[in-house]
Design a protein around this motif. Sequence first.
Motif, PDB file in Angstrom:
ATOM      1  N   GLU A 135       0.777  -1.252  -0.023  1.00 26.29           N
ATOM      2  CA  GLU A 135       0.040  -0.064  -0.041  1.00 26.29           C
ATOM      3  C   GLU A 135       0.847   1.221   0.011  1.00 26.29           C
ATOM      4  O   GLU A 135       0.356   2.388  -0.453  1.00 26.29           O
ATOM      5  N   VAL A 136       1.936   1.136   0.698  1.00 28.69           N
ATOM      6  CA  VAL A 136       2.677   2.215   0.736  1.00 28.69           C
ATOM      7  C   VAL A 136       3.951   2.427  -0.198  1.00 28.69           C
ATOM      8  O   VAL A 136       4.263   3.104  -1.050  1.00 28.69           O
ATOM      9  N   TYR A 137       5.017   1.107   0.095  1.00 32.79           N
ATOM     10  CA  TYR A 137       6.243   1.188  -0.714  1.00 32.79           C
ATOM     11  C   TYR A 137       6.110   1.144  -2.268  1.00 32.79           C
ATOM     12  O   TYR A 137       6.691   1.868  -2.620  1.00 32.79           O
ATOM     13  N   CYS A 192       8.600   2.762  -5.228  1.00 27.45           N
ATOM     14  CA  CYS A 192       8.593   2.300  -6.658  1.00 27.45           C
ATOM     15  C   CYS A 192       8.343   3.546  -7.635  1.00 27.45           C
ATOM     16  O   CYS A 192       9.158   3.443  -8.806  1.00 27.45           O
ATOM     17  N   GLU A 193       7.440   4.471  -7.428  1.00 29.99           N
ATOM     18  CA  GLU A 193       7.294   5.293  -8.123  1.00 29.99           C
ATOM     19  C   GLU A 193       8.555   6.447  -8.311  1.00 29.99           C
ATOM     20  O   GLU A 193       9.037   6.876  -9.499  1.00 29.99           O
ATOM     21  N   ILE A 236      -0.622   8.008  -8.313  1.00 30.73           N
ATOM     22  CA  ILE A 236      -0.039   6.851  -7.674  1.00 30.73           C
ATOM     23  C   ILE A 236       0.571   7.380  -6.372  1.00 30.73           C
ATOM     24  O   ILE A 236       0.267   6.723  -5.311  1.00 30.73           O
ATOM     25  N   LEU A 237       1.315   8.751  -6.350  1.00 30.43           N
ATOM     26  CA  LEU A 237       2.049   8.770  -5.342  1.00 30.43           C
ATOM     27  C   LEU A 237       1.175   9.380  -4.391  1.00 30.43           C
ATOM     28  O   LEU A 237       1.194   9.050  -2.998  1.00 30.43           O
ATOM     29  N   LYS A 238       0.117   9.968  -4.915  1.00 33.32           N
ATOM     30  CA  LYS A 238      -1.158  10.274  -3.764  1.00 33.32           C
ATOM     31  C   LYS A 238      -1.547   9.272  -2.921  1.00 33.32           C
ATOM     32  O   LYS A 238      -1.952   9.249  -2.149  1.00 33.32           O
TER      33      LYS A 238
END
Lengths: 221, 221
Positions: free
Chosen positions: B104-106, B111-112, B128-130
Amino acid sequence: MVLLVQHPCSPQSRKIRIGMSEKKMLFVLKDEEPWNLSTDLFKLNPAGDLPVFLNDGFVLSGSNAIMEYLEETSREIRLMPETPRERAEVRRLIEWFDEKFNREVYRNIVCEKVHKRFSKGLAPDSKILKIGLNNLNFHMEYIDWLAERRNFLAGENFSWADITAAAHLSVIDYLGDVPWEGYKNAKLWYSKIKSRPSFKDILKDGIRGILPSKHYADLDF
Amino acid sequence: MVLLVQHPCSPQSRKIRIGMSEKKMLFVLKDEEPWNLSTDLFKLNPAGDLPVFLNDGFVLSGSNAIMEYLEETSREIRLMPETPRERAEVRRLIEWFDEKFNREVYRNIVCEKVHKRFSKGLAPDSKILKIGLNNLNFHMEYIDWLAERRNFLAGENFSWADITAAAHLSVIDYLGDVPWEGYKNAKLWYSKIKSRPSFKDILKDGIRGILPSKHYADLDF
């Protein structure tokens, strides 16, 4: 008496059920659909995944945590080998299936064919399915390679590695997507696991609205 | 002497490094970029993930397998509590971070921002970052909730649960994305972990081409 909150299309649930049967434990099942979890489930497990293990007020989630707990507390029948290095190999393979196989195969096949259908009413995306089936071939090769060299997947003896791998494969096999024909050693290994009394209940599993593949429950497939 | 093949942006690598330092083990590091793994790495670990643990010809991969192996073989300093139920809580939280936080976070943040940049030369997708930053708030709330009620994340004593959680957070903190201000108890807990000698090397970590956030190495942040 243990209560396991689970679902027949959750490989982690199947793993714990097989392990508890191997250990001759008594337990009852309560189903929760992974795509439609109740608020009660989130109260038991804020991570929102299956299975959840309940025993006399003690609640535990996380299939790895449950597995190690069973191994530590139910010690007459061991499903882990003797030495730290052998146990390390069992755990390496468990991670292989619970992470790599799950990400590369389960999400692309089972999430597409089952979760998506029941959660969103949508048909599977054939491109994603194809990726999953392709990845599955790589995993079948690896199982075949291990099964050719070893008595069981992690070594001489039956262990949680076999249970985990068979639990994952059994869900894909329910959907009829395992290409057994190309992988003789993998097939022989799976037929050994499938014949164990602990697997009997798994072969009776039904996913609502989806019939199992013809050979799913056949010991001679 | 142990050799750990690892990378500073891999939380699982950081976890094993911190654990080995806590256990006063000697080890050397060899870096491999997760987005550019060598064929040598795949020979050591066909799963293609980090870290890989090597000790005198013995090769082990899978961060959970390595952790349990360290706990079983290096027993003077224990990082697991006494009873099966307490250990189960440690392992439940490890799974929380290695699976749920990772997914959910990493994947949405690291990755982004890192993998995508170095593997494909692309900028992060802001949508995706958001999602990742939003999910991170949920995880911070959970850490805050645990830290308010317990001395350490899984209970009275420092354990692999703290190590795993801090390893994951430290990568996000390197990028400057942890919203410490809203989460007083989580911040207090992290500053306790950050002050441990075993964390010193983590705070010197550098990801090639990306400067750490200003407060990354500050014990008083």
